[in-house]
Each structure stands twice: as structure tokens, then as C-alpha cells.
Design a protein around this motif. Structure first.
Motif, short mmCIF file in Angstrom:
data_model
loop_
_atom_site.label_atom_id
_atom_site.label_comp_id
_atom_site.label_asym_id
_atom_site.label_seq_id
_atom_site.Cartn_x
_atom_site.Cartn_y
_atom_site.Cartn_z
N UNK A 152 0.81 -1.20 0.00
CA UNK A 152 0.00 0.00 0.00
C UNK A 152 0.84 1.26 0.00
N UNK A 153 2.14 1.12 0.31
CA UNK A 153 3.08 2.25 0.28
C UNK A 153 3.91 2.25 -0.99
N UNK A 154 3.55 1.38 -1.93
CA UNK A 154 4.28 1.32 -3.19
C UNK A 154 5.57 0.54 -3.11
N UNK A 155 5.71 -0.33 -2.10
CA UNK A 155 6.92 -1.10 -1.92
C UNK A 155 6.62 -2.60 -1.97
N UNK A 156 7.69 -3.39 -1.95
CA UNK A 156 7.57 -4.84 -1.93
C UNK A 156 8.17 -5.35 -0.63
N UNK A 157 7.47 -6.21 0.07
CA UNK A 157 7.96 -6.74 1.34
C UNK A 157 9.19 -7.62 1.11
N UNK A 158 10.16 -7.49 2.00
CA UNK A 158 11.36 -8.33 1.98
C UNK A 158 11.42 -9.10 3.29
N UNK A 159 11.34 -10.41 3.21
CA UNK A 159 11.33 -11.23 4.42
C UNK A 159 12.76 -11.43 4.92
N UNK A 160 13.24 -10.43 5.62
CA UNK A 160 14.61 -10.49 6.14
C UNK A 160 14.65 -9.83 7.51
N UNK A 161 15.57 -10.28 8.36
CA UNK A 161 15.63 -9.78 9.72
C UNK A 161 16.12 -8.34 9.82
N UNK A 162 16.83 -7.85 8.80
CA UNK A 162 17.37 -6.49 8.83
C UNK A 162 16.73 -5.57 7.81
N UNK A 163 16.07 -6.12 6.81
CA UNK A 163 15.43 -5.34 5.76
C UNK A 163 13.94 -5.62 5.74
N UNK A 164 13.14 -4.56 5.54
CA UNK A 164 11.70 -4.75 5.57
C UNK A 164 11.01 -4.61 4.23
N UNK A 165 11.59 -3.79 3.34
CA UNK A 165 10.90 -3.52 2.08
C UNK A 165 11.89 -3.08 1.02
N UNK A 185 15.21 -0.95 9.51
CA UNK A 185 15.65 -0.26 10.72
C UNK A 185 16.31 -1.29 11.63
N UNK A 186 17.38 -0.88 12.30
CA UNK A 186 18.06 -1.77 13.24
C UNK A 186 18.20 -1.04 14.57
N UNK A 187 18.05 -1.80 15.64
CA UNK A 187 18.18 -1.24 16.97
C UNK A 187 18.29 -2.35 17.99
N UNK A 188 18.74 -2.02 19.16
CA UNK A 188 18.91 -3.02 20.21
C UNK A 188 17.56 -3.58 20.65
#
Length: 230
Positions: free
Chosen positions: A26-39, A54-57
């Protein structure tokens, strides 16, 4: 009705979002099934692809076990993992070259934006790649380049000899190195490795070659990674 006698305080009580949720299409992106990348999204006019995350503790607690002089950093293997996954998404899963330019500091609170920018297809199917982090939540925040390199298709010929995984282990003729106190010695130098990053089980040296046996502690969550950065 009487008002309360205590003073109203300007205190923010909303929870911080730790990750993108919902349908990224819905935001014009494609989902990426990865622990560090989302789209990911294609870049108009150039043939490149942009991957975000996004990465964070708080969302990746294992990062707290990788600190240098008290500062939590994304490990070098994390850049490799980001680049490999981005390459897989565009059919260029082989890292031809990757040069680190600056460390990526992980904040103690909140998270940091990460972008992996894959360039357009060049001769031989090669693509450039870069890893960046951004400060702030606006679209015009400052971006820092942490790594640059190039990717090639998976079908590209490999250089060098065969895989060491098919050879005898430990390598014949290699001398085992004593690891007693290794993490204590590293801590003195400022390399503060917590339990997740203390998986070094054995090291052997054969001339100028060094071989290592590494395993993650039992219970470490590895979902969403090709190879966990620890």
C-alpha cells in the motif's frame, strides 16, 4: 467537576514503533522477508533498487553483544548479510567486492534507518551496491555511507580453489591455536563481545591461512537471516 490538584506535566506516553507493520504494498513497496530489511522499491528512471529497514537493540537484542569501547556497532558481517540479501532479490547474489567506509553506530535507545542501494545492471550483469544509515525520521535526513561494492549474478564463475567444507576437518597439517582467555584479552583492547558473539570453538593455522570453527549459542534466533552476523 473539580480539576485534579496535581499539575499537568508534558510527558510523552506513546510507544515508539519498532518496525514497519502492515501491508507495505500500500506504500508502493515490496515486502522483503529479512531480519534487517523490511521492504524494497524500484528507483524510477535508473533501473536501480532501494531496500530499507531499521536496526536497533530493542528489535535486534543480539547487537548489544557487539560493542567497541562501550559503543554498540553493527558487525562487519552484518553489512555482508545486508548486501547478499539485497543481491539475492535482484538476481545478483554473489558479492564481488565490498569495502567498509565507516562504522554503523547502533543507538542505545530507538533505532537507525538503513538503506541498501543497488545500482542498475552493467556489463556482465554486474551491479554496484552501497549501504547507508540515516539520522532522524524525515525524508531529508543526513545519510552516511558505510560500505560500497559490487554484485554479480549467481552464475558468474568462481575464482580460486574449491570449498574448504568438502575437505578434511580440521585441515591436515594445521596447528591448533590456544583460545584460553581470548575474549578477556579482546575486552582489554576494547572489543566487548557478549555471549552471542562468543561462539569461537576452535582456530587452526596452516602457514598464512587461518581456519575457524564458529557456532551460535543454543537458543539464538536465526529466523530471517541467510547467515547470522554473529
Amino acid at each position: 467537576m473539580e480539576l485534579p490538584t496535581y499539575a499537568f506535566q508534558r510527558e510523552r506516553l506513546w510507544l515508539d514503533a519498532t518496525a514497519v507493520s502492515g501491508d507495505v504494498a500500500g506504500l508502493g513497496q515490496v515486502a522483503v522477508e529479512h531480519a534487517l530489511l523490511g521492504a524494497g522499491v524500484g528507483v524510477a528512471g535508473g533501473g536501480g533498487v532501494l531496500f530499507t529497514g531499521r536496526v536497533g537493540v530493542s528489535t535486534h537484542p543480539w547487537l548489544a553483544d557487539h560493542a567497541v569501547s562501550g559503543v554498540v556497532l553493527l558487525p562487519g558481517a552484518g553489512f555482508v548479510e545486508l548486501v547478499v540479501r539485497a543481491g539475492d532479490e535482484v538476481g545478483c547474489g554473489r558479492v564481488e567486492e565490498l569495502m567498509l567506509a565507516a562504522p554503523l553506530v547502533v543507538p542505545a535507545r530507538g533505532s537507525v534507518q538503513v538503506q541498501v542501494v543497488v545500482g542498475a545492471v552493467e556489463d556482465g550483469g554486474r551491479r554496484t551496491v552501497g549501504v547507508y544509515s540515516g539520522s532522524g525520521d524525515g525524508v531529508e535526513g543526513e545519510w552516511v555511507c558505510h560500505a560500497t561494492g559490487s554484485l554479480t549474478p549467481d552464475t558468474a564463475p568462481q575464482s580460486g580453489g574449491g570449498s574448504v567444507l568438502s575437505a578434511a576437518w580440521p585441515p591436515p597439517g594445521a596447528e591448533r591455536i590456544d583460545l584460553v582467555g581470548v575474549y578477556e584479552d579482546l575486552a582489554v583492547e576494547g572489543y566487548e563481545y557478549g555471549p552471542v558473539f562468543q561462539g569461537l570453538n576452535g582456530v587452526w593455522r596452516n602457514g598464512e591461512e587461518v581456519f575457524a570453527e564458529v557456532a551460535l549459542p543454543e537458543g539464538t534466533v536465526v529466523d530471517g537471516f541467510g547467515l547470522h552476523p554473529a
